[in-house]
Design a protein around this motif. Structure first.
Motif, mmCIF file in Angstrom:
data_model
loop_
_atom_site.group_PDB
_atom_site.id
_atom_site.type_symbol
_atom_site.label_atom_id
_atom_site.label_comp_id
_atom_site.label_asym_id
_atom_site.label_seq_id
_atom_site.Cartn_x
_atom_site.Cartn_y
_atom_site.Cartn_z
ATOM 1 N N VAL A 50 26.547 98.669 29.614
ATOM 2 C CA VAL A 50 26.214 99.829 30.449
ATOM 3 C C VAL A 50 27.357 100.845 30.394
ATOM 4 O O VAL A 50 27.120 102.051 30.282
ATOM 5 N N ASN A 60 27.073 104.687 29.156
ATOM 6 C CA ASN A 60 27.552 105.818 29.949
ATOM 7 C C ASN A 60 28.564 106.649 29.170
ATOM 8 O O ASN A 60 28.505 107.881 29.191
ATOM 9 N N MET A 88 26.716 108.811 26.752
ATOM 10 C CA MET A 88 25.892 109.858 27.358
ATOM 11 C C MET A 88 26.708 110.993 27.983
ATOM 12 O O MET A 88 26.288 112.144 27.911
ATOM 13 N N GLN A 136 22.300 113.998 34.456
ATOM 14 C CA GLN A 136 22.233 112.626 33.966
ATOM 15 C C GLN A 136 21.756 111.749 35.120
ATOM 16 O O GLN A 136 22.275 111.833 36.226
ATOM 17 N N GLN A 168 21.442 108.200 35.614
ATOM 18 C CA GLN A 168 21.746 106.825 35.224
ATOM 19 C C GLN A 168 21.611 105.873 36.406
ATOM 20 O O GLN A 168 22.076 106.173 37.502
ATOM 21 N N THR A 174 22.898 102.521 38.098
ATOM 22 C CA THR A 174 24.048 101.613 38.069
ATOM 23 C C THR A 174 23.524 100.194 37.845
ATOM 24 O O THR A 174 22.317 99.933 38.008
ATOM 25 N N LYS A 187 13.877 102.933 31.472
ATOM 26 C CA LYS A 187 15.227 103.338 31.871
ATOM 27 C C LYS A 187 16.267 102.603 31.022
ATOM 28 O O LYS A 187 16.023 101.517 30.523
ATOM 29 N N ARG A 188 17.434 103.211 30.892
ATOM 30 C CA ARG A 188 18.644 102.616 30.334
ATOM 31 C C ARG A 188 18.461 102.004 28.947
ATOM 32 O O ARG A 188 19.047 100.976 28.617
#
Length: 155
Positions: free
Chosen positions: A19, A23, A26, A35, A37, A39, A77-78
């Motif tokens: 992760v 980050n 990005m 952004q 994002q 957590t 997501k992610r």
């Protein structure tokens, strides 16, 4: 590349490391206020299911999540794969896993938000090859010009 994809907790050190790598990738591409994002703690919430792709050595090489918004709407997501495995269809395999779970949960519309800038082209290819189509702003994301939105109808 041969990977094992499984639902896992994001609250693991090696997932936290991935992760952080996402980050870091990005942050330079889009202004921070555009952004969106999650957590790792948000990824551990009940509405979110995280898939982790692990290589033959057990090391995580990719991830992606499904966030269930209810009312038949799911969000990707992610999504992220390590640079050294890009082009080896790991992202596509993750997206297929997310879609299969979405269908099992009764999701009829799968949506996502990604960046609209140089550097996001590999992501566009994964989504478009996966049957996603560009659409207008989704959920509560602003139509800022810094985001590109995709959808795929599952019903």
């Amino acid at each position: 590349m041969t990977v094992a994809i499984a639902i896992e907790s994001p609250l693991q050190d090696d997932v936290r490391t991935m992760v952080a790598a996402l980050n870091a990738h990005m942050i330079p591409l889009t202004p921070r206020e555009f952004q969106f994002q999650l957590t790792v703690e948000q990824m551990a919430e009940p509405a979110v299911t995280l898939f982790v792709a692990r290589g033959p050595d057990g090391r995580p090489v990719g991830m992606g999540a499904l966030k269930d918004h209810g009312d038949g709407i799911g969000e990707v997501k992610r999504m992220f794969t390590l640079p050294e495995v890009r082009g080896q269809r790991v992202g596509s395999q993750l997206l297929q896993s997310i879609e299969a779970l979405a269908r099992d949960k009764g999701v009829t519309r799968l949506v996502l938000e990604t960046g609209e800038a140089a550097g996001f082209e590999p992501a566009y290819r994964v989504y478009e090859r996966g049957g996603f189509e560009v659409c207008g702003a989704v959920l509560d994301y602003p139509d800022s010009g810094y985001s590109r939105f995709y959808e795929k109808k599952l019903a």
